[in-house]
Enzyme design. Structure first.
Site, PDB file in Angstrom:
ATOM      1  N   ASP A  37       0.837  -1.210   0.000  1.00  0.00           N
ATOM      2  CA  ASP A  37       0.000   0.000   0.000  1.00  0.00           C
ATOM      3  C   ASP A  37       0.870   1.258   0.000  1.00  0.00           C
ATOM      4  OD1 ASP A  37      -2.306   1.439  -0.009  1.00  0.00           O
ATOM      5  OD2 ASP A  37      -2.794   1.109   2.101  1.00  0.00           O
ATOM      6  N   SER A  90      -7.316  -5.406  -5.748  1.00  0.00           N
ATOM      7  CA  SER A  90      -8.471  -5.910  -4.990  1.00  0.00           C
ATOM      8  C   SER A  90      -9.748  -5.816  -5.816  1.00  0.00           C
ATOM      9  CB  SER A  90      -8.638  -5.106  -3.696  1.00  0.00           C
ATOM     10  OG  SER A  90      -9.144  -3.822  -3.988  1.00  0.00           O
ATOM     11  N   ASN A 147     -10.671  -2.357  -6.127  1.00  0.00           N
ATOM     12  CA  ASN A 147      -9.846  -1.473  -6.966  1.00  0.00           C
ATOM     13  C   ASN A 147     -10.462  -1.215  -8.341  1.00  0.00           C
ATOM     14  OD1 ASN A 147      -6.603  -2.677  -5.752  1.00  0.00           O
ATOM     15  ND2 ASN A 147      -7.821  -0.931  -5.067  1.00  0.00           N
TER      16      ASN A 147
HETATM   17  C1  FPP Z   1      -1.814   0.208  -3.322  1.00  0.00           C
HETATM   18  O1  FPP Z   1      -1.364   1.534  -3.438  1.00  0.00           O
HETATM   19  C2  FPP Z   1      -1.362  -0.589  -4.426  1.00  0.00           C
HETATM   20  C3  FPP Z   1      -2.151  -1.084  -5.417  1.00  0.00           C
HETATM   21  C4  FPP Z   1      -3.599  -0.870  -5.504  1.00  0.00           C
HETATM   22  C5  FPP Z   1      -1.582  -1.861  -6.518  1.00  0.00           C
HETATM   23  C6  FPP Z   1      -0.358  -2.635  -6.212  1.00  0.00           C
HETATM   24  C7  FPP Z   1       0.429  -2.725  -7.439  1.00  0.00           C
HETATM   25  C8  FPP Z   1       1.783  -2.733  -7.508  1.00  0.00           C
HETATM   26  C9  FPP Z   1       2.644  -2.774  -6.340  1.00  0.00           C
HETATM   27  C10 FPP Z   1       2.502  -2.685  -8.817  1.00  0.00           C
HETATM   28  C11 FPP Z   1       2.226  -3.776  -9.767  1.00  0.00           C
HETATM   29  C12 FPP Z   1       2.109  -5.123  -9.166  1.00  0.00           C
HETATM   30  C13 FPP Z   1       2.791  -6.194  -9.567  1.00  0.00           C
HETATM   31  C14 FPP Z   1       2.548  -7.519  -8.949  1.00  0.00           C
HETATM   32  C15 FPP Z   1       3.817  -6.096 -10.605  1.00  0.00           C
HETATM   33  P1  FPP Z   1      -2.459   2.672  -3.538  1.00  0.00           P
HETATM   34  O2  FPP Z   1      -2.590   3.077  -4.958  1.00  0.00           O
HETATM   35  O3  FPP Z   1      -3.716   2.230  -2.879  1.00  0.00           O
HETATM   36  O4  FPP Z   1      -1.769   3.806  -2.702  1.00  0.00           O
HETATM   37  P2  FPP Z   1      -2.514   4.951  -1.898  1.00  0.00           P
HETATM   38  O5  FPP Z   1      -3.287   4.267  -0.792  1.00  0.00           O
HETATM   39  O6  FPP Z   1      -1.384   5.783  -1.392  1.00  0.00           O
HETATM   40  O7  FPP Z   1      -3.399   5.683  -2.864  1.00  0.00           O
END
Ligand code: FPP
Length: 251
Positions: free
Chosen positions: A18, A63, A66
């Site tokens: 996150d 998720s 998402n």
């Molecule tokens: C949460 O950060 C992260 C995600 C919703 C996506 C996770 C994806 C990656 C780490 C990159 C690609 C994945 C792979 C397996 C290559 P957020 O966007 O919710 O952050 P925030 O809460 O600060 O907005």
């Protein structure tokens, strides 16, 4: 770097990655840049976990909830995922890592599913770490689907209601065949589970760090694992029972 006892590492490490968006926004960058940097952290954690001998690594990559993000961000995340899988499959082969996916794959775009199928098939014979990506995953959805499939099997006469127990129920989950996570890391300071592995985390040790996912380094990973090694896992028993002095303790 924190010294680690190789005999007391989690067998199964799960991660809620996150803080990509916040990392980017703090730097006046687009959110997708945060996800791109997050993908670099994924590479590091996969490599380190495999080097350390962790058997199962499960990453919450997208998720069920998402999908309600802006369409542009969803598209960019799917493209990034596809690119990552394509680029990393050769390394997964070299490192003997097997890909696995949990979540509602029918929601994913066809091209992402094709890339996933190729990677899963290619790595299916690998005997090292199992890397599970949770994609379009929500634990309540997983649990209700498991209950629906169980009900169908009961209706079809394959199973009686009396035969349903914890082991049988678990075999209907997306994670059937995987051990429960021993340790869960969540980055970015949020202290919640967010519909991730609700059943499987029953006895998991939880670790929360303020660091945003793109800033999560090898040192931070070792710090988290050292913290795990300092914990006593009692699974409902007493400390004395665990140390073999169970009969001496006062009830
Ligand atoms: C949460 O950060 C992260 C995600 C919703 C996506 C996770 C994806 C990656 C780490 C990159 C690609 C994945 C792979 C397996 C290559 P957020 O966007 O919710 O952050 P925030 O809460 O600060 O907005």
């Amino acid at each position: 770097m924190e010294p680690l006892d190789p005999n007391r590492l989690p067998v199964h490490l799960a991660v809620i990655m996150d803080g990509n968006g916040r990392w980017a926004q703090q730097r006046m960058l687009r959110r997708i840049v945060g996800h791109q940097r997050g993908a670099e952290t994924v590479k590091m954690v996969v490599e380190q976990a495999s080097l350390l001998g962790i058997r199962y690594l499960t990453l919450f990559a997208f998720s069920s909830e998402n999908w309600s993000r802006p369409a542009m961000e969803v598209r960019a995340l799917m493209t990034l995922l596809k690119k990552y899988i394509r680029q990393e499959t050769a390394r997964m082969m070299r490192k003997n890592i097997r890909y696995n996916v949990i979540g509602n794959r029918s929601d994913l775009p066809d091209d992402v599913n094709e890339t996933l199928n190729e990677a899963i098939n290619k790595t299916s014979g690998n005997t090292g770490m199992v890397l599970t990506l949770a994609l379009s995953y929500g634990s309540r959805q997983e649990l209700s689907m498991a209950a629906a499939r169980l009900a169908q099997d009961v209706l079809a006469g394959k199973l009686t209601p009396e035969a349903i127990n914890i082991d049988v129920f678990e075999s209907y989950l997306d994670t059937g065949g995987l051990p429960d996570p021993d340790f869960l890391i969540r980055t970015s300071g949020e202290m919640r589970i967010s519909n991730f592995l609700l059943w499987q985390l029953a006895y998991t040790e939880l670790y929360f760090t303020e660091i945003n996912w793109p800033d999560f380094t090898i040192n931070e990973l070792h710090k988290a694992l050292a913290d795990y090694q300092s914990r006593e896992r009692r699974f409902g028993r007493t400390s004395d029972q665990l140390s073999g002095r169970g009969d001496l303790s006062n009830a």
